[in-house]
Enzyme design. Structure first.
Site: not given
Ligand code: SAH
Length: 350
Positions: A127, A130, A171, A200, A223, A299
């Protein structure tokens, strides 16, 4: 001759780590070792309640037997590095048996201790926003490696863990078997209620349905991050193979099969997906869905130049959803200062 993977070697030696096993499995194991069955219960208590890190420290076991099995793997990691943020969030780099490093976060509040666990070493989803996806994806975690993260944080805080979120590296739905096994163990062996566990996912075709078949009572979060397919595919590469309407249809199936609600997570990126019209479009998409939207203000990570929206914009977005009768909350991530917040985990010290 091909080099054997550690996994194969473990099986050849028939030394599968003991952590993550149920009371019955542990009882079977002690019996295979020629010990009376009640030692299974002792082992179970020492593993999950006392947090034993090796068989040699289980002093209720006879000394001679302890000596024989002292090197048998329990499946515990070691803390490679730890940092504490001003808000008391602790970030851990944990070293696994094969020397790989994962990241785990302990998040204390007055009433709770939440652990954010990793389900993979790295993440293949990439993503755009991330940090985990910017590094290398290596492998799925075994269920004991997930349980270990919770026990490690519990021991370090000297406080019972109340909640676990599968929001660390990885994931979870690419590793359903081990994640489901970890949920069983965290629930039955460690004693955390299923509703206090949150899985999640970014959502992958067919995987939400597959998870639903396990009939877990966990909290389930997807997400979403965008109200339409075009924008979602821009932010989440895998989404281009999974139309938003199909994802939402699968979420509806999840509700039908499990009787549990689905929470939608929505990262807020200034000017990208945080306009009032995005909120309105999102509300329309979710109409009729018994759901809750969790907004996560972005973040920062160094690789991309997204911005976190101002407080005013966050409130405006929230207000539109409220007016449209969508239950909504804003999740301000903890541990921002030490790169321990959502999306900042990359198994490095900074
Ligand atoms: N793979 C799982 C868990 C990931 S982390 C998922 O995609 O849901 C949990 C959450 O943090 C997810 O919603 C992800 O998209 C979010 N996330 C990822 N990078 C982020 C960032 N830089 N700032 C805020 N949230 C973020």
């Amino acid at each position: 001759m091909a080099i054997q993977s550690k996994d194969n070697l473990t099986k050849i030696n028939n030394q599968e780590p003991l952590l993550g096993k149920s009371l019955n499995e542990l009882t079977e194991w002690v019996q295979q070792q020629g010990q009376p069955s009640y030692r299974g219960k002792q082992l179970y208590q020492w593993l999950y309640q006392q947090g034993a890190r090796s068989l040699s420290e289980i002093t209720v076991f006879p000394k001679q037997w302890r000596e024989t099995v002292k090197d048998y793997p329990l499946g515990r990691s070691t803390i490679d590095y730890q940092s504490v943020a001003p808000d008391r969030t602790r970030k851990y780099l944990l070293r696994l048996a094969d020397d790989l490093i994962i990241e785990t976060v302990g998040i204390p509040t007055s009433k709770r201790l939440t652990v954010c666990v990793s389900s993979q070493v790295g993440c293949p989803m990439q993503c755009d926003f991330c940090a985990t996806g910017k590094g290398e994806y290596i492998r799925n975690l075994k269920h004991h490696e997930i349980v270990d993260q919770v026990l490690t944080v519990q021991a370090d805080f000297q406080e019972r863990v109340s909640n676990v979120v599968f929001m660390g590296m990885g994931e979870p739905l690419l590793n359903i078997k081990e994640v489901v096994a970890a949920v069983r163990s965290l629930n039955e062996d460690v004693g955390i209620s299923q509703r206090s566990l949150t899985i999640s996912t970014v959502g992958l075709p067919g995987r939400i349905r597959q998870l639903a078949q396990h009939q877990l009572q966990v909290t389930f979060a997807v997400s979403l991050h965008a109200p339409n397919q075009k924008l979602r595919a821009q932010l989440i590469p895998s989404a281009s193979h999974y139309p938003l309407d199909k994802l939402l249809a699968e979420c509806r199936e999840y509700v039908q099969i499990t009787g549990r609600r689905v929470t939608f997570e929505y990262i807020l990126l200034a000017e990208v997906n945080d306009l009032p019209q995005h909120a309105l479009e999102l509300a329309k998409k979710l109409r009729g869905f018994q759901t809750h939207v969790n907004l996560i203000p972005y973040n920062p990570i160094v690789e991309v130049d997204y911005q976190r929206p101002s407080q005013q914009r966050i409130e405006a977005f929230t207000e539109v959803l409220r007016r449209e009768n969508i239950a909504v909350s804003v999740r301000y991530s903890r541990g921002l200062e030490t790169d321990a917040a959502c999306g900042q985990l990359r198994a490095s010290r900074h």
